[in-house]
Scaffold this motif. Structure first.
Motif, PDB file in Angstrom:
ATOM      1  N   LEU A  15       0.831  -1.193   0.000  1.00  0.00           N
ATOM      2  CA  LEU A  15       0.000   0.000   0.000  1.00  0.00           C
ATOM      3  C   LEU A  15       0.871   1.250   0.000  1.00  0.00           C
ATOM      4  N   LEU A  16       0.687   2.097  -0.987  1.00  0.00           N
ATOM      5  CA  LEU A  16       1.357   3.394  -1.046  1.00  0.00           C
ATOM      6  C   LEU A  16       0.343   4.442  -0.596  1.00  0.00           C
ATOM      7  N   ILE A  17       0.664   5.194   0.446  1.00  0.00           N
ATOM      8  CA  ILE A  17      -0.214   6.252   0.943  1.00  0.00           C
ATOM      9  C   ILE A  17       0.398   7.586   0.562  1.00  0.00           C
ATOM     10  N   VAL A  18      -0.381   8.411  -0.133  1.00  0.00           N
ATOM     11  CA  VAL A  18       0.066   9.740  -0.543  1.00  0.00           C
ATOM     12  C   VAL A  18      -0.803  10.764   0.172  1.00  0.00           C
ATOM     13  N   ASP A  19      -0.213  11.492   1.118  1.00  0.00           N
ATOM     14  CA  ASP A  19      -0.928  12.541   1.838  1.00  0.00           C
ATOM     15  C   ASP A  19      -0.802  13.837   1.054  1.00  0.00           C
ATOM     16  N   GLU A  20      -1.753  14.740   1.227  1.00  0.00           N
ATOM     17  CA  GLU A  20      -1.788  16.007   0.466  1.00  0.00           C
ATOM     18  C   GLU A  20      -1.748  15.714  -1.030  1.00  0.00           C
ATOM     19  N   ALA A  21      -2.505  14.705  -1.435  1.00  0.00           N
ATOM     20  CA  ALA A  21      -2.439  14.188  -2.802  1.00  0.00           C
ATOM     21  C   ALA A  21      -2.859  15.192  -3.873  1.00  0.00           C
ATOM     22  N   TYR A  22      -3.663  16.182  -3.531  1.00  0.00           N
ATOM     23  CA  TYR A  22      -4.059  17.174  -4.536  1.00  0.00           C
ATOM     24  C   TYR A  22      -2.910  18.111  -4.888  1.00  0.00           C
ATOM     25  N   GLN A  23      -1.819  18.036  -4.141  1.00  0.00           N
ATOM     26  CA  GLN A  23      -0.647  18.847  -4.442  1.00  0.00           C
ATOM     27  C   GLN A  23       0.414  18.041  -5.186  1.00  0.00           C
ATOM     28  N   ARG A  47      -6.802  22.462  -1.704  1.00  0.00           N
ATOM     29  CA  ARG A  47      -5.364  22.769  -1.665  1.00  0.00           C
ATOM     30  C   ARG A  47      -4.890  23.319  -3.006  1.00  0.00           C
ATOM     31  N   SER A  48      -3.727  23.924  -2.976  1.00  0.00           N
ATOM     32  CA  SER A  48      -3.104  24.427  -4.197  1.00  0.00           C
ATOM     33  C   SER A  48      -2.784  23.270  -5.121  1.00  0.00           C
ATOM     34  N   ALA A  49      -2.808  23.566  -6.414  1.00  0.00           N
ATOM     35  CA  ALA A  49      -2.449  22.555  -7.412  1.00  0.00           C
ATOM     36  C   ALA A  49      -0.944  22.311  -7.374  1.00  0.00           C
ATOM     37  N   PRO A  50      -0.505  21.185  -7.915  1.00  0.00           N
ATOM     38  CA  PRO A  50       0.934  20.916  -7.940  1.00  0.00           C
ATOM     39  C   PRO A  50       1.675  21.963  -8.773  1.00  0.00           C
ATOM     40  N   VAL A  51       2.899  22.207  -8.405  1.00  0.00           N
ATOM     41  CA  VAL A  51       3.741  23.133  -9.155  1.00  0.00           C
ATOM     42  C   VAL A  51       4.458  22.334 -10.240  1.00  0.00           C
ATOM     43  N   THR A  52       4.334  22.784 -11.466  1.00  0.00           N
ATOM     44  CA  THR A  52       5.044  22.146 -12.570  1.00  0.00           C
ATOM     45  C   THR A  52       5.968  23.173 -13.202  1.00  0.00           C
ATOM     46  N   THR A  53       7.105  22.718 -13.665  1.00  0.00           N
ATOM     47  CA  THR A  53       8.092  23.640 -14.217  1.00  0.00           C
ATOM     48  C   THR A  53       8.258  23.479 -15.728  1.00  0.00           C
ATOM     49  N   SER A  54       7.359  22.762 -16.350  1.00  0.00           N
ATOM     50  CA  SER A  54       7.420  22.610 -17.806  1.00  0.00           C
ATOM     51  C   SER A  54       6.111  23.079 -18.413  1.00  0.00           C
ATOM     52  N   ASN A  55       6.121  23.266 -19.705  1.00  0.00           N
ATOM     53  CA  ASN A  55       4.934  23.714 -20.415  1.00  0.00           C
ATOM     54  C   ASN A  55       4.048  22.501 -20.711  1.00  0.00           C
ATOM     55  N   PRO A  56       2.844  22.421 -20.123  1.00  0.00           N
ATOM     56  CA  PRO A  56       1.984  21.255 -20.310  1.00  0.00           C
ATOM     57  C   PRO A  56       1.104  21.321 -21.564  1.00  0.00           C
ATOM     58  N   ALA A  57       1.357  22.261 -22.450  1.00  0.00           N
ATOM     59  CA  ALA A  57       0.493  22.464 -23.619  1.00  0.00           C
ATOM     60  C   ALA A  57       0.317  21.197 -24.465  1.00  0.00           C
ATOM     61  N   MET A  58       1.354  20.381 -24.582  1.00  0.00           N
ATOM     62  CA  MET A  58       1.254  19.196 -25.441  1.00  0.00           C
ATOM     63  C   MET A  58       0.259  18.163 -24.902  1.00  0.00           C
ATOM     64  N   TRP A  59      -0.100  18.263 -23.622  1.00  0.00           N
ATOM     65  CA  TRP A  59      -1.051  17.329 -23.033  1.00  0.00           C
ATOM     66  C   TRP A  59      -2.440  17.953 -22.867  1.00  0.00           C
ATOM     67  N   GLN A  60      -2.639  19.134 -23.396  1.00  0.00           N
ATOM     68  CA  GLN A  60      -3.903  19.857 -23.256  1.00  0.00           C
ATOM     69  C   GLN A  60      -5.085  18.976 -23.669  1.00  0.00           C
ATOM     70  N   GLY A  61      -6.064  18.859 -22.778  1.00  0.00           N
ATOM     71  CA  GLY A  61      -7.273  18.102 -23.076  1.00  0.00           C
ATOM     72  C   GLY A  61      -7.192  16.617 -22.770  1.00  0.00           C
ATOM     73  N   ARG A  62      -6.027  16.107 -22.433  1.00  0.00           N
ATOM     74  CA  ARG A  62      -5.905  14.679 -22.096  1.00  0.00           C
ATOM     75  C   ARG A  62      -6.354  14.457 -20.658  1.00  0.00           C
ATOM     76  N   PRO A  63      -7.205  13.484 -20.415  1.00  0.00           N
ATOM     77  CA  PRO A  63      -7.677  13.236 -19.045  1.00  0.00           C
ATOM     78  C   PRO A  63      -6.614  12.636 -18.125  1.00  0.00           C
ATOM     79  N   ASP A  64      -5.532  12.147 -18.712  1.00  0.00           N
ATOM     80  CA  ASP A  64      -4.464  11.536 -17.913  1.00  0.00           C
ATOM     81  C   ASP A  64      -3.136  12.274 -18.081  1.00  0.00           C
ATOM     82  N   ALA A  65      -3.221  13.573 -18.302  1.00  0.00           N
ATOM     83  CA  ALA A  65      -2.017  14.375 -18.490  1.00  0.00           C
ATOM     84  C   ALA A  65      -1.144  14.305 -17.239  1.00  0.00           C
TER      85      ALA A  65
END
Length: 128
Positions: A15-23, A47-65
């Protein structure tokens, strides 16, 4: 020094438990859970969304980005079980009353009401 490659060298865990999972991003949980039999994501949508340091445009609209919040992606799985706590033990009743309208499910405070009965200034702290 031995290098550990995510997934390949990871130990098998039940079992992997991830706390503060929305971040946490979907990609981060996916790589951490490579050999996990089950994943438990615990968190608060407020909670705040995760911080990403790359441009996510290539995954725009994908439900599993990979940059999306992990719980929102995993919730789409057919075998996902989603539970909501109906009470907060962390937040007091005044706080819950103030923020409850921001959520799409009801919850209340289960924390006992406590009040600090006075405060003594210490002569050692430099307070005047």
């Amino acid at each position: 020094m031995r290098r550990c490659v995510a997934g390949r060298d990871a130990p098998t865990i039940g079992l992997l438990i991830v706390d503060e999972a929305y971040q946490v991003t979907f990609a981060d949980v996916l790589s951490a859970s490579a050999k996990a039999e089950q994943i438990l994501l615990v968190g608060d949508r407020g909670r705040s969304a995760p911080v990403t340091t790359s441009n996510p445009a290539m995954w725009q609209g994908r439900p599993d980005a990979p940059h999306l919040r992990a719980p929102e992606v995993f919730a789409q799985r057919d075998d996902a079980v989603i539970l909501h706590l109906d009470a907060s033990y962390r937040l007091g009743s005044d706080t819950v009353t103030a923020i409850a309208p921001l959520y799409d499910f009801p919850f209340a405070s289960a924390r006992p009401h406590t009040v600090l009965a006075g405060h003594r200034r210490s002569s050692h702290c430099g307070c005047r």
